[in-house]
Motif scaffolding. Structure first.
Motif, PDB file in Angstrom:
ATOM      1  N   TYR A  33       0.457   3.349   2.275  1.00 46.67           N
ATOM      2  CA  TYR A  33       1.499   2.736   1.455  1.00 46.67           C
ATOM      3  C   TYR A  33       2.528   2.043   2.344  1.00 46.67           C
ATOM      4  O   TYR A  33       2.825   2.497   3.446  1.00 46.67           O
ATOM      5  CB  TYR A  33       2.246   3.825   0.663  1.00 46.67           C
ATOM      6  N   TYR A  35       6.588   1.061   1.919  1.00 47.06           N
ATOM      7  CA  TYR A  35       7.816   1.179   1.160  1.00 47.06           C
ATOM      8  C   TYR A  35       8.908   0.373   1.864  1.00 47.06           C
ATOM      9  O   TYR A  35       8.891   0.217   3.080  1.00 47.06           O
ATOM     10  CB  TYR A  35       8.312   2.630   1.107  1.00 47.06           C
ATOM     11  N   LEU A  43      14.083   4.292  -2.126  1.00 49.37           N
ATOM     12  CA  LEU A  43      12.853   3.674  -1.630  1.00 49.37           C
ATOM     13  C   LEU A  43      12.164   2.871  -2.729  1.00 49.37           C
ATOM     14  O   LEU A  43      12.135   3.275  -3.889  1.00 49.37           O
ATOM     15  CB  LEU A  43      11.878   4.742  -1.152  1.00 49.37           C
ATOM     16  N   GLU A  44      11.608   1.723  -2.342  1.00 46.09           N
ATOM     17  CA  GLU A  44      10.851   0.888  -3.274  1.00 46.09           C
ATOM     18  C   GLU A  44       9.427   0.776  -2.763  1.00 46.09           C
ATOM     19  O   GLU A  44       9.211   0.386  -1.611  1.00 46.09           O
ATOM     20  CB  GLU A  44      11.436  -0.528  -3.337  1.00 46.09           C
ATOM     21  N   LEU A  45       8.450   1.094  -3.616  1.00 42.28           N
ATOM     22  CA  LEU A  45       7.052   0.940  -3.240  1.00 42.28           C
ATOM     23  C   LEU A  45       6.689  -0.537  -3.223  1.00 42.28           C
ATOM     24  O   LEU A  45       6.972  -1.265  -4.170  1.00 42.28           O
ATOM     25  CB  LEU A  45       6.162   1.684  -4.232  1.00 42.28           C
ATOM     26  N   VAL A  48       0.065  -0.459  -2.126  1.00 38.76           N
ATOM     27  CA  VAL A  48      -0.754   0.739  -1.993  1.00 38.76           C
ATOM     28  C   VAL A  48      -2.182   0.310  -1.701  1.00 38.76           C
ATOM     29  O   VAL A  48      -2.723  -0.561  -2.390  1.00 38.76           O
ATOM     30  CB  VAL A  48      -0.758   1.589  -3.277  1.00 38.76           C
ATOM     31  N   VAL A  55      -4.626  -1.342  -4.448  1.00 35.74           N
ATOM     32  CA  VAL A  55      -4.690  -0.881  -5.826  1.00 35.74           C
ATOM     33  C   VAL A  55      -3.378  -1.067  -6.560  1.00 35.74           C
ATOM     34  O   VAL A  55      -3.312  -0.919  -7.765  1.00 35.74           O
ATOM     35  CB  VAL A  55      -5.114   0.604  -5.908  1.00 35.74           C
ATOM     36  N   GLU A  56      -2.323  -1.385  -5.831  1.00 34.26           N
ATOM     37  CA  GLU A  56      -1.038  -1.534  -6.495  1.00 34.26           C
ATOM     38  C   GLU A  56      -0.170  -2.503  -5.708  1.00 34.26           C
ATOM     39  O   GLU A  56      -0.115  -2.446  -4.491  1.00 34.26           O
ATOM     40  CB  GLU A  56      -0.334  -0.182  -6.592  1.00 34.26           C
ATOM     41  N   LEU A  90       8.929   1.504   5.617  1.00 34.33           N
ATOM     42  CA  LEU A  90       8.280   2.787   5.830  1.00 34.33           C
ATOM     43  C   LEU A  90       6.822   2.728   5.414  1.00 34.33           C
ATOM     44  O   LEU A  90       6.472   2.176   4.374  1.00 34.33           O
ATOM     45  CB  LEU A  90       8.984   3.868   5.015  1.00 34.33           C
ATOM     46  N   ARG A 100      -2.680  12.278  -8.617  1.00 36.52           N
ATOM     47  CA  ARG A 100      -1.352  11.718  -8.414  1.00 36.52           C
ATOM     48  C   ARG A 100      -0.227  12.734  -8.346  1.00 36.52           C
ATOM     49  O   ARG A 100       0.668  12.610  -7.532  1.00 36.52           O
ATOM     50  CB  ARG A 100      -1.086  10.689  -9.505  1.00 36.52           C
ATOM     51  N   ASN A 101      -0.252  13.732  -9.217  1.00 40.82           N
ATOM     52  CA  ASN A 101       0.906  14.621  -9.213  1.00 40.82           C
ATOM     53  C   ASN A 101       0.833  15.689  -8.136  1.00 40.82           C
ATOM     54  O   ASN A 101       1.777  16.452  -7.967  1.00 40.82           O
ATOM     55  CB  ASN A 101       1.120  15.228 -10.598  1.00 40.82           C
ATOM     56  N   ASP A 103      -0.684  14.790  -4.946  1.00 42.13           N
ATOM     57  CA  ASP A 103      -1.077  14.087  -3.725  1.00 42.13           C
ATOM     58  C   ASP A 103       0.154  13.843  -2.874  1.00 42.13           C
ATOM     59  O   ASP A 103       0.933  12.936  -3.137  1.00 42.13           O
ATOM     60  CB  ASP A 103      -1.763  12.776  -4.096  1.00 42.13           C
ATOM     61  N   THR A 104       0.341  14.644  -1.839  1.00 39.28           N
ATOM     62  CA  THR A 104       1.529  14.558  -0.991  1.00 39.28           C
ATOM     63  C   THR A 104       1.440  13.355  -0.069  1.00 39.28           C
ATOM     64  O   THR A 104       0.406  13.127   0.560  1.00 39.28           O
ATOM     65  CB  THR A 104       1.672  15.841  -0.168  1.00 39.28           C
ATOM     66  N   GLN A 105       2.515  12.600   0.001  1.00 35.22           N
ATOM     67  CA  GLN A 105       2.585  11.461   0.912  1.00 35.22           C
ATOM     68  C   GLN A 105       3.341  11.864   2.170  1.00 35.22           C
ATOM     69  O   GLN A 105       4.374  12.522   2.101  1.00 35.22           O
ATOM     70  CB  GLN A 105       3.267  10.270   0.236  1.00 35.22           C
ATOM     71  N   PHE A 107       5.160  10.344   5.599  1.00 34.60           N
ATOM     72  CA  PHE A 107       5.794   9.098   6.005  1.00 34.60           C
ATOM     73  C   PHE A 107       5.853   8.961   7.525  1.00 34.60           C
ATOM     74  O   PHE A 107       5.996   9.948   8.257  1.00 34.60           O
ATOM     75  CB  PHE A 107       7.217   9.020   5.461  1.00 34.60           C
TER      76      PHE A 107
END
Lengths: 116, 111
Positions: A33, A35, A43-45, A48, A55-56, A90, A100-101, A103-105, A107
């Motif tokens: 990702y 950011y 933070l703004e995504l 991805v 995908v995003e 970042l 998704r809920n 899945d730890t990101q 940085f």
């Protein structure tokens, strides 16, 4: 150390320059990702990539161009930026974006970009 | 993601436990509570996450109330290096890939 590295750590560029930010993850993750963190803002995504496919894309200006040649490397190519693009950029990675809920990101340390 | 409310700032004496509260009264059943921290001008650092049960790792403990409407992050023995902004994030499965970092709590550990 989180296993996510970013280079350079600091970058100053003019509005007519072309530069690239690099991110590398050593965690065997499948998603990466970008950011943006501007002063006093959350933070703004930006982008991805999952399994090397984008995908995003949250409608980021075309002067930012991402590239993901493999699952360990991510680039952000910059051209004709504006002073308001100055920010901390970042990179993050995660194992399984489909979960998704849970899945730890993780940085990286970020690249502090200043556009003159 | 459910909205979270955190105090803007807190102080903690070095060596004492730091207890950082977070309210998430609109949390729903499949939403996890995540905590990250960000030391000035560095990338956010993952601390811990949980769903219902209390969790503990080498960095911190996470206490989630039975009704899941609030949680507390506990740093058992705060050091000066724990001075940072701490973010409580509630994450659902239907909100894309972004972690929504709010304004967080600025924790200052005092010598």
């Amino acid at each position: 150390e989180t296993g996510v590295t970013q280079t350079p750590r600091h970058l100053v560029m003019g509005m007519t320059n072309k530069k690239s930010l690099k991110c590398e993850q050593h965690l065997g993750h499948n998603a990466m990702y970008w950011y943006k963190q501007s002063a006093k803002k959350p933070l703004e995504l930006m982008f991805v990539y999952s399994l090397e496919e984008r995908v995003e894309n949250n409608s980021v200006p075309s002067r930012f161009s991402p590239e993901c040649p493999n699952s360990s490397h991510l680039f952000l190519h910059l051209h004709t930026l504006q002073p308001e693009d100055s920010a901390l950029y970042l990179c993050a990675s995660s194992q399984d974006p489909s979960a998704r809920n849970t899945d730890t990101q993780y940085f990286g340390p970020g690249t502090r970009l200043t556009v003159l | 993601d459910a909205k979270t409310t955190q105090p803007t700032s807190m102080d903690c004496a070095e060596g004492r436990a730091a207890n950082l509260p977070c309210n998430h009264s609109t949390i729903s059943g499949n939403e996890y509570v995540y905590w990250y921290r960000q030391i000035h001008s560095q990338g956010p650092q993952y601390i811990i996450h949980g769903l219902k049960n209390n969790e503990t790792n080498e960095m911190a403990s996470l206490i989630i109330t039975e009704d899941r409407k609030s949680s507390t992050l506990i740093l058992p023995h705060a050091t000066l290096r724990d001075t940072a902004v701490y973010y409580c994030i509630v994450r659902a499965s239907n909100t894309g890939n972004q972690f929504y970092f709010g304004t967080g709590t600025s924790l200052t550990v005092i010598p």
